[in-house]
Design a protein around this motif. Structure first.
Motif, PDB file in Angstrom:
ATOM      1  N   PHE A   4      -1.004   8.822  -3.318  1.00 33.11           N
ATOM      2  CA  PHE A   4      -0.377   9.191  -2.979  1.00 33.11           C
ATOM      3  C   PHE A   4       1.218  10.256  -3.309  1.00 33.11           C
ATOM      4  O   PHE A   4       1.054  10.560  -3.475  1.00 33.11           O
ATOM      5  CB  PHE A   4       0.536   7.644  -2.590  1.00 33.11           C
ATOM      6  N   LYS A   5       1.323   8.877  -4.704  1.00 34.37           N
ATOM      7  CA  LYS A   5       1.703   9.874  -5.991  1.00 34.37           C
ATOM      8  C   LYS A   5       0.867  11.244  -6.122  1.00 34.37           C
ATOM      9  O   LYS A   5       2.418  12.642  -6.515  1.00 34.37           O
ATOM     10  CB  LYS A   5       2.350   9.000  -7.573  1.00 34.37           C
ATOM     11  N   LYS A   6      -0.092  11.373  -6.684  1.00 38.03           N
ATOM     12  CA  LYS A   6      -1.139  12.929  -6.303  1.00 38.03           C
ATOM     13  C   LYS A   6      -0.711  13.731  -5.268  1.00 38.03           C
ATOM     14  O   LYS A   6      -0.605  14.791  -5.772  1.00 38.03           O
ATOM     15  CB  LYS A   6      -2.603  12.463  -6.938  1.00 38.03           C
ATOM     16  N   PHE A 165       0.383   9.252   4.772  1.00 40.47           N
ATOM     17  CA  PHE A 165       0.218   9.609   4.216  1.00 40.47           C
ATOM     18  C   PHE A 165       1.832  10.088   3.776  1.00 40.47           C
ATOM     19  O   PHE A 165       2.696   9.725   3.424  1.00 40.47           O
ATOM     20  CB  PHE A 165      -0.023  10.446   2.896  1.00 40.47           C
ATOM     21  N   LEU A 166       2.188  11.108   5.116  1.00 38.24           N
ATOM     22  CA  LEU A 166       2.919  11.921   5.007  1.00 38.24           C
ATOM     23  C   LEU A 166       4.057  11.369   6.135  1.00 38.24           C
ATOM     24  O   LEU A 166       5.352  11.681   6.503  1.00 38.24           O
ATOM     25  CB  LEU A 166       2.559  13.382   5.497  1.00 38.24           C
ATOM     26  N   SER A 219     -11.500   1.873   6.458  1.00 38.31           N
ATOM     27  CA  SER A 219     -11.379   3.486   6.783  1.00 38.31           C
ATOM     28  C   SER A 219     -12.582   4.577   5.529  1.00 38.31           C
ATOM     29  O   SER A 219     -12.588   5.689   5.796  1.00 38.31           O
ATOM     30  CB  SER A 219     -10.165   3.564   6.199  1.00 38.31           C
ATOM     31  N   ASP A 220     -12.899   3.794   4.478  1.00 40.75           N
ATOM     32  CA  ASP A 220     -14.060   4.603   3.901  1.00 40.75           C
ATOM     33  C   ASP A 220     -15.317   4.940   4.319  1.00 40.75           C
ATOM     34  O   ASP A 220     -15.579   5.645   4.678  1.00 40.75           O
ATOM     35  CB  ASP A 220     -13.540   3.746   2.407  1.00 40.75           C
ATOM     36  N   LYS A 221     -15.325   3.867   4.838  1.00 43.78           N
ATOM     37  CA  LYS A 221     -16.745   3.740   5.894  1.00 43.78           C
ATOM     38  C   LYS A 221     -16.868   5.161   6.779  1.00 43.78           C
ATOM     39  O   LYS A 221     -17.235   5.584   6.868  1.00 43.78           O
ATOM     40  CB  LYS A 221     -17.295   2.443   5.672  1.00 43.78           C
ATOM     41  N   VAL A 222     -15.077   4.788   7.611  1.00 41.02           N
ATOM     42  CA  VAL A 222     -15.508   5.550   8.451  1.00 41.02           C
ATOM     43  C   VAL A 222     -15.337   7.324   7.382  1.00 41.02           C
ATOM     44  O   VAL A 222     -16.849   7.882   8.530  1.00 41.02           O
ATOM     45  CB  VAL A 222     -13.829   5.600   8.966  1.00 41.02           C
ATOM     46  N   LYS A 337      -5.005   3.141   4.644  1.00 42.09           N
ATOM     47  CA  LYS A 337      -5.827   3.758   5.320  1.00 42.09           C
ATOM     48  C   LYS A 337      -6.261   5.185   4.603  1.00 42.09           C
ATOM     49  O   LYS A 337      -7.013   5.912   4.481  1.00 42.09           O
ATOM     50  CB  LYS A 337      -5.571   4.045   6.915  1.00 42.09           C
ATOM     51  N   GLY A 338      -5.175   5.850   4.933  1.00 41.34           N
ATOM     52  CA  GLY A 338      -4.901   7.007   4.181  1.00 41.34           C
ATOM     53  C   GLY A 338      -5.742   7.118   2.234  1.00 41.34           C
ATOM     54  O   GLY A 338      -5.947   8.159   2.164  1.00 41.34           O
TER      55      GLY A 338
END
Length: 608
Positions: A4-6, A165-166, A219-222, A337-338
């Protein structure tokens, strides 16, 4: 949160919108709290429960804030009733309530208005950087990656970042401030009741946090599975003729169905866990409200330490905390998820290109003497494709590379264009190592015609302008004439402005190849690399393309990788390769007299 910071650094150019959003959210939270508090004077009038306060109250410190606030309201109500009537006082109270709710919603809209520019700006910049990185990364990177996976990262993963994130940027100020202002108002009404409520809130918050621990993994799998079936789709569209020709529809349908079934399973698990967030937080919130009703009700009915209208407003404020608390809870799931989407996007953005310009790389503007390949060795993975290979190509000469498939001919083209770097040795142009010059200036010196005529879904003119963006129609027509392509282009429905379809699908193989040659001619580079430019053509097309190639190679330095030996008989030098090494070298007639490898290759093709 490290991802998120990046991602947040992309918000820096839009910080002006961020500040406007923060200011709007401060007022939204303030008026959101005041909207409920403003109900108390109206309820006092309705219940006829306002104390007679005849003089303005005096503020005696933060500890007496609740009493001061209540006395101030009572004083205002009494003054209004004495000046007019109770009904007029009620109308004023209703107007205040409407006004506060109006201001709350106005600032809520403004907050969303400003954050929209920030969110969409970050989305645009992120996609632009991803596309730039996609182009900058070397060809070798995509030999190991699925194209569909890259497409998924630029499209759906970036969109997931926007949604998850946003969305936090909307909540990071508004919801905490709403909770803070509401708590201040609750403390002003009853410190004792507020302390009691906040014993239970951490317990419910802990219970909610337990639900979302595995969201990132699911979420990564999806997202990975989405990249997989997009790859199958991309391969299907690219190879539709083969699939239909071999009746392989069922094979690819099975692969696609298996992927979408896995996607179905992973998505169900993910969404069911995500959907649990809202009802779980709402139920736990209602449990807190129920406990509050019991304890607060005893303060009103038994202890008589809290006024009924104050308790009603307090209940509204308590419920007012639930909405932002639910939003924060949902956002925490979104972060998990993000996180997976951001990780996949940043994997591309943070991948270091193996082929980069040196800090002191020179810009090579022209070509004057020779291209030298000096004792190079190269391997794609484990096995050496070229070993101790050396070759000199003088200016103005045509050098042809021939040999069986797998002998390393096309690898030479990949190394001279610096799509790959040599493992040993060096390649120089005018004695300057190509690794010491900028990639841009190197490729400005080179023209490339490949076996597969790579064209784009654009007009004839648009395809040629890839080589020279500001080329005039006259220059384009001249290049087409050199390539023997003008004869069919002039008969197209809209001439130069005719769209040739996806990968030039509206043209024949010979027509596509002649357009590729015209593109190289338009660039007019001093060095031309022809990678089996006629091997996929029929005899008539080959004759036309060969004539176009001969026109193009006049007074030009050319490295020709040839499959059909009849096309390179006039070359200044023919280099015969076998297993990555030069086995014969000379002119066509000289090599035939040797009756070696080249002679056998010619005999085989003549017999065929």
């Amino acid at each position: 949160m490290k991802y998120f910071k990046k991602i947040l650094r992309y918000a820096i150019p839009y910080k002006g919108y961020a500040w406007l959003n923060i200011i709007s959210n401060v007022f939204y939270a303030l008026f959101g709290t005041l909207a409920f508090v403003s109900l108390m004077p109206m309820l006092k009038v309705l219940f006829d429960n306002s104390q007679k306060v005849t003089s303005p109250p005096v503020y005696e410190g933060i500890g007496q804030l609740g009493d001061y606030f209540e006395d101030s309201m009572n004083y205002f109500i009494n003054q209004k009733i004495e000046a007019t009537s109770e009904m007029d006082a009620l109308i004023v109270m209703i107007a205040i309530v409407i006004g506060t709710f109006l201001l709350k919603n106005l600032f809520g809209y403004l907050a969303m208005y400003f954050i929209t520019f920030l969110r969409n700006g970050v989305l645009k910049d992120l996609r632009n950087d991803l596309y730039k990185k996609t182009i900058d990364l070397p060809v070798s990177f995509y030999s190991e990656k699925r194209k569909g996976d890259t497409i998924a990262r630029i499209s759906s993963d970036v969109l997931e970042i926007q949604h998850s994130f946003l969305s936090i940027l909307e909540l990071i100020v508004r919801e905490p401030l709403m909770i803070l202002f509401t708590i201040i108002a609750m403390l002003a009404i009853s410190i004792k009741l507020t302390i009691f409520v906040f014993i239970f809130i951490p317990l419910s918050g802990f219970a909610i946090s337990r639900i979302g621990k595995s969201l990132k993994r699911h979420s990564d799998k999806v997202q990975r599975e989405q990249g997989f079936f997009l790859s199958i789709l991309e391969e299907t569209l690219g190879g539709l003729k083969i699939i239909k020709g071999f009746n392989a529809e069922s094979i690819f349908a099975k692969k696609f169905n298996e992927s979408t079934s896995r996607f179905f399973k992973f998505s169900n698990t993910l969404l069911n866990r995500q959907n649990l967030a809202s009802p779980a937080s709402e139920f736990l919130g209602i449990v807190v409200i129920a406990i509050l009703l019991w304890y607060g009700g005893s303060m009103v009915l038994v202890e008589n330490t809290l006024a009924p209208e104050a308790f009603i407003v307090y209940m509204g404020l308590a419920y007012n905390i639930l909405t932002p608390a639910k939003a924060i809870s949902k956002a925490s799931y979104g972060v998990k998820k993000g996180n997976a989407a951001a990780e996949r996007v940043l994997e591309i953005l943070e991948t270091e290109s193996t082929i980069q310009d040196k800090p002191d790389a020179v810009t090579k503007d022209g070509f004057s003497s020779t291209v030298d390949i000096e004792n190079i060795a190269f391997k794609y993975t484990d096995d050496w494709v070229l070993q101790d290979f050396s070759l000199t190509v003088p200016k103005g000469h045509t050098v042809a590379l021939v040999g069986q498939s797998g002998s390393g001919k096309s690898t030479i083209a990949n190394l001279v264009t610096r799509f790959y770097d040599v493992n040993k040795g060096k390649i120089t142009i005018d004695k300057v190592d190509i690794r010491d010059m900028t990639q841009n200036s190197l490729r400005n010196l080179l023209g490339l015609v490949t076996q597969d005529s790579i064209l784009f879904n654009d007009t004839v003119k648009g395809n040629l302008q890839v080589a020279k963006e500001n080329a005039t129609d006259e220059e384009i027509v001249a290049a087409l004439k050199v390539a023997n392509a003008w004869e069919f282009v002039k008969d197209l429905p809209m001439g130069l402005d005719t769209n040739i379809g996806d990968s030039g699908g509206k043209l024949s193989g010979g027509q596509k190849q002649r357009l590729s040659i015209a593109r190289a001619v338009l660039k007019n580079p001093p060095i031309m690399i022809l990678d089996e430019a006629t091997s996929a053509l029929d005899t008539e097309s080959e004759r036309l393309v060969q004539r176009a190639l001969e026109n193009m190679m006049k007074n030009r330095t050319s490295i020709v990788i040839a499959h059909r030996l009849s096309t390179i008989q006039s070359a200044d030098s023919i280099v015969v390769l076998s297993k990555g090494k030069i086995v014969e070298q000379g002119k066509h007639d000289e090599l035939l007299q040797q009756k070696g490898v080249y002679y056998n290759l010619v005999e085989m093709q003549s017999f065929a």
